[in-house]
Motif scaffolding. Sequence first.
Motif, PDB file in Angstrom:
ATOM      1  N   THR A  44     117.383  64.329 -30.207  1.00  5.07           N
ATOM      2  CA  THR A  44     116.107  64.281 -29.480  1.00  5.07           C
ATOM      3  C   THR A  44     116.314  63.869 -28.019  1.00  5.07           C
ATOM      4  N   GLU A  45     117.265  62.962 -27.771  1.00  2.00           N
ATOM      5  CA  GLU A  45     117.520  62.555 -26.388  1.00  2.00           C
ATOM      6  C   GLU A  45     118.191  63.652 -25.580  1.00  2.00           C
ATOM      7  N   SER A  46     118.989  64.492 -26.239  1.00  2.00           N
ATOM      8  CA  SER A  46     119.615  65.606 -25.523  1.00  2.00           C
ATOM      9  C   SER A  46     118.582  66.626 -25.062  1.00  2.00           C
ATOM     10  N   VAL A  47     117.419  66.645 -25.726  1.00  3.64           N
ATOM     11  CA  VAL A  47     116.361  67.590 -25.373  1.00  3.64           C
ATOM     12  C   VAL A  47     115.725  67.234 -24.029  1.00  3.64           C
ATOM     13  N   TYR A  48     115.616  65.932 -23.734  1.00  6.19           N
ATOM     14  CA  TYR A  48     114.880  65.555 -22.525  1.00  6.19           C
ATOM     15  C   TYR A  48     115.714  64.909 -21.418  1.00  6.19           C
ATOM     16  N   THR A  49     116.987  64.628 -21.653  1.00  3.49           N
ATOM     17  CA  THR A  49     117.795  63.893 -20.675  1.00  3.49           C
ATOM     18  C   THR A  49     117.839  64.582 -19.317  1.00  3.49           C
ATOM     19  N   LEU A  50     118.173  65.875 -19.289  1.00  2.00           N
ATOM     20  CA  LEU A  50     118.302  66.586 -18.009  1.00  2.00           C
ATOM     21  C   LEU A  50     116.940  66.821 -17.356  1.00  2.00           C
ATOM     22  N   GLN A  51     115.904  67.020 -18.173  1.00  2.00           N
ATOM     23  CA  GLN A  51     114.563  67.145 -17.601  1.00  2.00           C
ATOM     24  C   GLN A  51     114.150  65.857 -16.900  1.00  2.00           C
ATOM     25  N   ILE A  62     110.093  68.615 -22.628  1.00  2.00           N
ATOM     26  CA  ILE A  62     110.352  70.040 -22.840  1.00  2.00           C
ATOM     27  C   ILE A  62     109.112  70.861 -22.493  1.00  2.00           C
ATOM     28  N   TYR A  63     107.931  70.289 -22.714  1.00  2.00           N
ATOM     29  CA  TYR A  63     106.694  70.964 -22.298  1.00  2.00           C
ATOM     30  C   TYR A  63     106.650  71.088 -20.780  1.00  2.00           C
ATOM     31  N   PHE A  88     106.619  74.953 -19.548  1.00  2.00           N
ATOM     32  CA  PHE A  88     105.289  75.456 -19.230  1.00  2.00           C
ATOM     33  C   PHE A  88     104.725  75.007 -17.880  1.00  2.00           C
ATOM     34  N   LYS A  89     105.269  73.924 -17.304  1.00  2.00           N
ATOM     35  CA  LYS A  89     104.756  73.433 -16.027  1.00  2.00           C
ATOM     36  C   LYS A  89     105.663  73.827 -14.864  1.00  2.00           C
ATOM     37  N   GLU A  90     106.907  73.444 -14.956  1.00  2.00           N
ATOM     38  CA  GLU A  90     107.829  73.716 -13.846  1.00  2.00           C
ATOM     39  C   GLU A  90     108.662  74.974 -14.071  1.00  2.00           C
ATOM     40  N   HIS A  91     108.674  75.477 -15.293  1.00  2.00           N
ATOM     41  CA  HIS A  91     109.379  76.724 -15.623  1.00  2.00           C
ATOM     42  C   HIS A  91     110.834  76.711 -15.130  1.00  2.00           C
TER      43      HIS A  91
END
Length: 470
Positions: free
Chosen positions: A110-117, A174-175, A179-182
Motif C-alpha cells: 500500500t505504501e508503494s502505491v502512494y510514495t512517489l505521488q 492514486i486518485y 484523475f486530478k494531475e494525470h
Amino acid sequence: MISRAYSAMAKMLQVAILTRFISKEEFGLMGVAILVNSFCMVFADLGLSSAVMHLQELTRKQFSSFYWMNIFMGMGLTLIAWACSPLVAAYYHQPELVSIISITCLMLFTESVYTLQKTIQQKNLNFQFMSVVEILSATLLLVSNALFAMKGFGLYSMVYSSLLGSIFKAVVYIYMGLFKEHNICMHFKFADIKRPLKIGSYLVGSGILDFFSTHMDDFIISKFFSMELFGVYTLCKTLASRIFQFVNPVVTNVLTPVMAKIQSDKEKMTFYYFKSIDMLGAINFPVYSVFALLSFSVLSILYGETYSQYAFILFCLAYYYSFVSCNNPVGALTVSTGRTDLGMYWTMFRICFYAIYYYLISQFSFYIFAIGVALIPIITSYPFWRIVFHKVTTISFPSYFMVPIKPFLCCIPLIPIYFLDQWIAKPILALIILTPLVFGGYFLLTYLFRKQLVMEVASTIRHDLLKNKK
C-alpha cells in the motif's frame, strides 16, 4: 506543523489506548514486526523518490516508469516478508510473529502505491494537500484503533488500524495522480529509470546499512534482554521519536526542494542550512526537555503507573533524539546536491562502530545501555562532520558541534525538575505545574545566553505576521 502535531498526538493516543489492553511482551512482538517492515522499506522505491526530487525536468512517461517500478517492488517485498515470517518467528521463539508479520507486510504494497505521488506533491510544495491527507489518515487510524481495542482485538488493533490508515493514503494519492494531475499512464520502460537509479543506488546501499545502524539497539535489546524490556524500550523510543517525526520532517520537506534550487551556491546553502538547524535545536530541546524531565508523569498518564518505573529510559531517549534532530536535516543537503554516496559512507562507519559499541554496553544493565544510547550523538559528532558534513557545507567542526550543545547547556540547570516530578504525588498535577516551569526556565536561560537567536526568531515571526495581515 499542524498536521505533524495532529499525527503525532493521534499515534501517541493510539499507543496509550493499547497499553490498557495488551502487555509489554506484546508490544515487544509488534516491535519485531516493525523492524521487519522497516528493513523491507529500505528497498521499497530503489531510491526513486530521491531521483524524482533531484531531477529538474521529469516527463509523464518517465514518472510512470518510476511509479510502476515502485509498485512491482512493493508487491515483491510483500511476498518476501510473508515468506520470511516463519524464520523470524523461529529466531525469536515467538510463533505468533508469523500472523503479525503476514498482515503488517501488506503495508509494504500500500505504501508503494502512494510514495512517489507524495514525493511529487512535496516537490511542488503542495503541503496543504499533504497535510489534509495526513490529518484524515491519522483520524482514521486513531478511531479504528479504539474500536478494534474495545472489541477485544488486542495487539491486532494496532495492526489493523495501521493497515487501514495506509490504505486510505494509497487511495487518495492514486486518485490524485490518475484523475486530478494525470501524471500516471500505462507506460514502463527500463531505460527511463536506468540513469536516475545511479542516485538511488547509493541511497539504497546507505539505507540498508543505515537500517542496521539505526536499529542496532533494537536488535541487541530484543536478543540479549527480555521481550518485556524490549517492549518497554520500544514504547519509550516510539514516544520520544514522535516529537522527532513531528518537527524534523517539516524542516526537511521544505529544505530539500529549496536546497535543490540553490545547489550550485555552496555558501548560500550553508547559510540557510545553518540557520535552519540552529532554530530547529532551539525548538526541539525545550519540547524534548518536557518529555525527559517529566518522564515519570508522562509515562504514568499515557501508559499507566506500571510504566513509570522506566522513566529514566524515556529521559535518556528524549535527549538522544534532541541531539539526533540537529543532524537529521543533513539528508536535505545530500539529496539536493546528489551526494547520496556520502550517506552510504557514513552508515558504513556507523554500522561497524554501533555493532561493537552496543554489544559492549549490553553486557551491563538495561539502564546503563540507555545511557550509552543517549551519548552516541556526542561520541560520533566528529566522524559525522568529517565524513559527510564538511563535504557539502563550509561549516567548521566547532561551529557544527556547538549547534546542539548550546541549547543542551540551557537544559542542564533544569535537571532537578526530573526529581521534583517524582516527588509530586499526582502525575497530572505535576504536568500542569512543571511544564510551564520547564518552558519558562529554558526560554529565560536562552534569552540570557543566546539573545541574538531569540531576537532573530522574534523578528521572523513578526515579519510573517505582518505579511499575512497585509
